[in-house]
Design a protein around this motif. Structure first.
Motif, PDB file in Angstrom:
ATOM      1  N   LEU A  67       0.835  -1.198   0.000  1.00  0.00           N
ATOM      2  CA  LEU A  67       0.000   0.000   0.000  1.00  0.00           C
ATOM      3  C   LEU A  67       0.866   1.242   0.000  1.00  0.00           C
ATOM      4  N   GLU A  68       0.237   2.368  -0.300  1.00  0.00           N
ATOM      5  CA  GLU A  68       0.889   3.666  -0.271  1.00  0.00           C
ATOM      6  C   GLU A  68       0.263   4.501   0.838  1.00  0.00           C
ATOM      7  N   VAL A  69       1.107   5.168   1.611  1.00  0.00           N
ATOM      8  CA  VAL A  69       0.625   6.008   2.709  1.00  0.00           C
ATOM      9  C   VAL A  69       1.250   7.389   2.592  1.00  0.00           C
ATOM     10  N   ALA A  70       0.679   8.336   3.308  1.00  0.00           N
ATOM     11  CA  ALA A  70       1.186   9.711   3.260  1.00  0.00           C
ATOM     12  C   ALA A  70       1.183  10.298   4.656  1.00  0.00           C
ATOM     13  N   THR A  71       2.242  11.047   4.957  1.00  0.00           N
ATOM     14  CA  THR A  71       2.275  11.852   6.169  1.00  0.00           C
ATOM     15  C   THR A  71       2.178  13.308   5.738  1.00  0.00           C
ATOM     16  N   ASP A  72       2.312  14.221   6.692  1.00  0.00           N
ATOM     17  CA  ASP A  72       2.266  15.627   6.325  1.00  0.00           C
ATOM     18  C   ASP A  72       3.546  16.084   5.648  1.00  0.00           C
ATOM     19  N   LYS A  73       4.504  15.146   5.468  1.00  0.00           N
ATOM     20  CA  LYS A  73       5.771  15.510   4.868  1.00  0.00           C
ATOM     21  C   LYS A  73       6.053  14.797   3.559  1.00  0.00           C
ATOM     22  N   VAL A  74       5.689  13.524   3.444  1.00  0.00           N
ATOM     23  CA  VAL A  74       6.091  12.760   2.267  1.00  0.00           C
ATOM     24  C   VAL A  74       5.180  11.557   2.083  1.00  0.00           C
ATOM     25  N   ASP A  75       5.087  11.088   0.836  1.00  0.00           N
ATOM     26  CA  ASP A  75       4.386   9.851   0.529  1.00  0.00           C
ATOM     27  C   ASP A  75       5.375   8.693   0.606  1.00  0.00           C
ATOM     28  N   SER A  76       4.908   7.525   1.078  1.00  0.00           N
ATOM     29  CA  SER A  76       5.782   6.364   1.224  1.00  0.00           C
ATOM     30  C   SER A  76       5.052   5.100   0.813  1.00  0.00           C
ATOM     31  N   GLU A  77       5.842   4.061   0.497  1.00  0.00           N
ATOM     32  CA  GLU A  77       5.301   2.751   0.186  1.00  0.00           C
ATOM     33  C   GLU A  77       5.581   1.814   1.353  1.00  0.00           C
ATOM     34  N   VAL A  78       4.611   0.964   1.665  1.00  0.00           N
ATOM     35  CA  VAL A  78       4.765   0.006   2.758  1.00  0.00           C
ATOM     36  C   VAL A  78       4.920  -1.386   2.155  1.00  0.00           C
ATOM     37  N   PRO A  79       6.051  -2.058   2.404  1.00  0.00           N
ATOM     38  CA  PRO A  79       6.286  -3.371   1.811  1.00  0.00           C
ATOM     39  C   PRO A  79       5.736  -4.497   2.679  1.00  0.00           C
ATOM     40  N   SER A  80       5.594  -5.666   2.079  1.00  0.00           N
ATOM     41  CA  SER A  80       5.171  -6.849   2.820  1.00  0.00           C
ATOM     42  C   SER A  80       6.338  -7.387   3.646  1.00  0.00           C
ATOM     43  N   PRO A  81       6.101  -7.764   4.902  1.00  0.00           N
ATOM     44  CA  PRO A  81       7.187  -8.292   5.731  1.00  0.00           C
ATOM     45  C   PRO A  81       7.530  -9.743   5.415  1.00  0.00           C
ATOM     46  N   CYS A  82       6.718 -10.419   4.562  1.00  0.00           N
ATOM     47  CA  CYS A  82       6.935 -11.836   4.304  1.00  0.00           C
ATOM     48  C   CYS A  82       6.211 -12.261   3.025  1.00  0.00           C
ATOM     49  N   ASP A  83       6.469 -13.488   2.591  1.00  0.00           N
ATOM     50  CA  ASP A  83       5.669 -14.094   1.528  1.00  0.00           C
ATOM     51  C   ASP A  83       4.366 -14.580   2.140  1.00  0.00           C
ATOM     52  N   GLY A  84       3.275 -14.440   1.405  1.00  0.00           N
ATOM     53  CA  GLY A  84       2.015 -14.926   1.959  1.00  0.00           C
ATOM     54  C   GLY A  84       0.811 -14.465   1.177  1.00  0.00           C
ATOM     55  N   VAL A  85      -0.338 -14.513   1.854  1.00  0.00           N
ATOM     56  CA  VAL A  85      -1.619 -14.136   1.254  1.00  0.00           C
ATOM     57  C   VAL A  85      -2.281 -13.101   2.147  1.00  0.00           C
ATOM     58  N   ILE A  86      -2.815 -12.030   1.545  1.00  0.00           N
ATOM     59  CA  ILE A  86      -3.540 -11.016   2.315  1.00  0.00           C
ATOM     60  C   ILE A  86      -4.818 -11.635   2.851  1.00  0.00           C
ATOM     61  N   ALA A  87      -4.894 -11.768   4.161  1.00  0.00           N
ATOM     62  CA  ALA A  87      -6.067 -12.388   4.784  1.00  0.00           C
ATOM     63  C   ALA A  87      -7.109 -11.359   5.204  1.00  0.00           C
ATOM     64  N   GLU A  88      -6.647 -10.165   5.553  1.00  0.00           N
ATOM     65  CA  GLU A  88      -7.588  -9.157   6.063  1.00  0.00           C
ATOM     66  C   GLU A  88      -7.003  -7.761   5.857  1.00  0.00           C
ATOM     67  N   ILE A  89      -7.830  -6.832   5.451  1.00  0.00           N
ATOM     68  CA  ILE A  89      -7.467  -5.418   5.362  1.00  0.00           C
ATOM     69  C   ILE A  89      -8.371  -4.661   6.321  1.00  0.00           C
ATOM     70  N   ARG A  90      -7.767  -4.032   7.305  1.00  0.00           N
ATOM     71  CA  ARG A  90      -8.545  -3.433   8.390  1.00  0.00           C
ATOM     72  C   ARG A  90      -8.775  -1.926   8.233  1.00  0.00           C
ATOM     73  N   CYS A  91      -8.061  -1.288   7.340  1.00  0.00           N
ATOM     74  CA  CYS A  91      -8.189   0.156   7.190  1.00  0.00           C
ATOM     75  C   CYS A  91      -8.368   0.501   5.712  1.00  0.00           C
ATOM     76  N   GLN A  92      -9.137   1.506   5.447  1.00  0.00           N
ATOM     77  CA  GLN A  92      -9.485   1.871   4.076  1.00  0.00           C
ATOM     78  C   GLN A  92      -8.780   3.158   3.643  1.00  0.00           C
ATOM     79  N   PRO A  93      -8.697   3.404   2.326  1.00  0.00           N
ATOM     80  CA  PRO A  93      -8.083   4.638   1.838  1.00  0.00           C
ATOM     81  C   PRO A  93      -8.696   5.883   2.464  1.00  0.00           C
ATOM     82  N   ASN A  94      -7.838   6.853   2.717  1.00  0.00           N
ATOM     83  CA  ASN A  94      -8.172   8.160   3.304  1.00  0.00           C
ATOM     84  C   ASN A  94      -8.353   8.108   4.816  1.00  0.00           C
ATOM     85  N   GLU A  95      -8.231   6.926   5.422  1.00  0.00           N
ATOM     86  CA  GLU A  95      -8.272   6.848   6.877  1.00  0.00           C
ATOM     87  C   GLU A  95      -6.921   7.257   7.437  1.00  0.00           C
TER      88      GLU A  95
END
Length: 430
Positions: A38-66
């Motif tokens: 996913l891509e996230v943003a702070t008040d300073k810069v946009d960043s990409e968040v990488p996966s910590p492991c190989d696997g399957v996305i089981a659940e997404i708990r937060c939605q865009p703009n949150e």
């Protein structure tokens, strides 16, 4: 199968939360270690968040703009050595939306009841997206803060605002504030010629820059002092050694590291310029972290930071400055490279400006602007008396926070920077 919780990472000093911009993976998608999720943003810069492991996305708990706090779980990954390639459709959120919408409708289905019952909550958190919608729709802050929020802990979501706008017939009356005297001046209307003029929406970063600048002017009583500096020795020395410097060290030699060096030396002598204001307390910073106001390819402004500038020699400063400048041009700055500055410089001469009156980069208390270097005839004193000579001259302007920096400190610091530049050794080794 191991379950891994993906948490909102820490993205620099003083950053406690970030806004989710976009999920690049859905529930059921396979991911590889270090693959961007996913891509996230702070008040300073946009960043990409990488996966910590190989696997399957089981659940997404937060939605865009949150807006999510650092350390909060945002997704769950089922880690497995043999990752299943089976992809499932994203979990439907339609029922949640319908439920949320019904709850809001029960509250604001009648606009007259809204006006009578809703009370503005001054502590209500407003995300950058909600603020953007409010500005576009000409909603007052109090009116937005009065909207019932269906998000976590009553957070006001985009859907709440849109539903409110759909049912809104007239604006909510502002809460009276007798203790604040309001100006009788009305902002002049903006003329707009249909088919000739055009409207350009501010992007997210430009909106945050605008807010930051207005906040700084409201917070700090700005005073600006000016001096003129003879930098002939610096210009001549750089012209003499810049090609040798690059061949020897593999780095370009610009004026910026020389300016940063002079600022760091001046701060060492006047440490009370390297402070921040916390209510009635003054925080004196031990580290000298010099920010460089830098233009991005988009035209927006960012401030990468040379950390511990006083501990680096000229080569170290040149390497650091070049790295930050190149990263800014390529939109590759990391979060920890743009936070924690204690003093900022702005080279307005890059754009041909003679001088500038920069706005303080909060929570700092001073910022130095460097004007264009111009050759012109000057009267100088030599062993033979006064003579007219061609010299390279530059204006320096220091904007400072008059709450804690008075004219003596501001003027003395500025003069010290100028003295350091004028005393540059023309025979300095590289």
């Amino acid at each position: 199968m191991t379950t891994i919780e993906l948490k909102m990472p820490k993205m620099g000093e003083s950053i406690s939360e970030a806004t989710i911009l976009n999920w690049l993976k859905n529930v059921g998608d396979t991911v590889l270690e270090d693959e961007t999720i996913l891509e996230v943003a702070t008040d300073k810069v946009d960043s990409e968040v990488p996966s910590p492991c190989d696997g399957v996305i089981a659940e997404i708990r937060c939605q865009p703009n949150e807006v999510i706090e650092v350390g909060k779980v945002i997704a769950v990954i089922h880690a497995d050595k043999e990752v299943s390639t089976k992809r499932t459709e994203p979990k439907s959120v339609q029922s949640e939306i319908v439920t949320s919408s019904n709850e809001v409708k029960e509250t604001i289905y009648n606009q007259e009841r809204v006006v009578k019952k809703l009370v503005s909550n001054p502590d209500a958190f407003l995300s950058p997206l909600v603020i953007s919608i409010a500005q576009k729709e000409n909603l007052t802050i109090e009116e937005v803060q009065s909207i019932p929020g269906t998000g976590t802990d009553g957070r006001i979501r985009k859907s709440d605002v849109m539903l409110y706008l759909k049912n809104r017939k007239y604006p909510l009356p502002s809460r009276p504030q007798p203790q604040v005297s309001k100006s009788s001046y009305n902002a002049p209307p903006i003329s707009f010629v249909e088919g000739k003029d055009r409207i350009v929406e501010m992007d997210r970063m430009r909106g945050m820059i605008a807010d930051h600048m207005v906040y700084s002017k409201h917070t700090s009583p700005h005073v600006t002092s000016y001096i003129e500096v003879d930098v002939t020795n610096i210009v001549n020395w750089r012209n003499k050694v810049k090609y040798e410097f690059q061949e020897l060290h593999g780095e370009k030699l610009t004026f910026t590291p020389i300016f940063v060096e002079a600022v760091a030396k001046a701060i060492k002598e006047y440490p009370m310029i390297n402070v921040s204001v916390d209510d009635k307390k003054i925080v004196v910073h031990s580290d000298i972290n010099v920010g460089m106001a830098t233009a991005l390819p988009s035209g927006n402004l960012i401030v990468p930071v040379v950390r511990n500038a006083d501990e680096k020699n000229l080569l170290g400063l040149a390497k650091n400055v070049n790295h930050l400048a190149n990263s800014a041009r390529n939109n590759a700055l990391k979060p920890d490279e743009i936070g924690g500055s204690t003093f900022t410089i702005s080279n307005v001469g890059t754009f041909g400006s003679l001088m500038g009156t920069p706005i303080i980069n909060q929570p700092e208390v001073a910022i130095l602007a460097l004007g264009i270097i111009k050759k012109r005839p000057e009267v100088i004193t030599t062993d033979n008396g006064d003579e007219i000579a061609v010299r390279s001259m530059m204006y320096l302007s220091l904007s400072f926070d008059h709450r804690v920096v008075d004219g003596f400190l501001g003027g003395s610091f500025l003069r010290k920077v100028g003295d350091e530049l004028e005393a540059f050794d023309i025979n300095r080794k590289i």
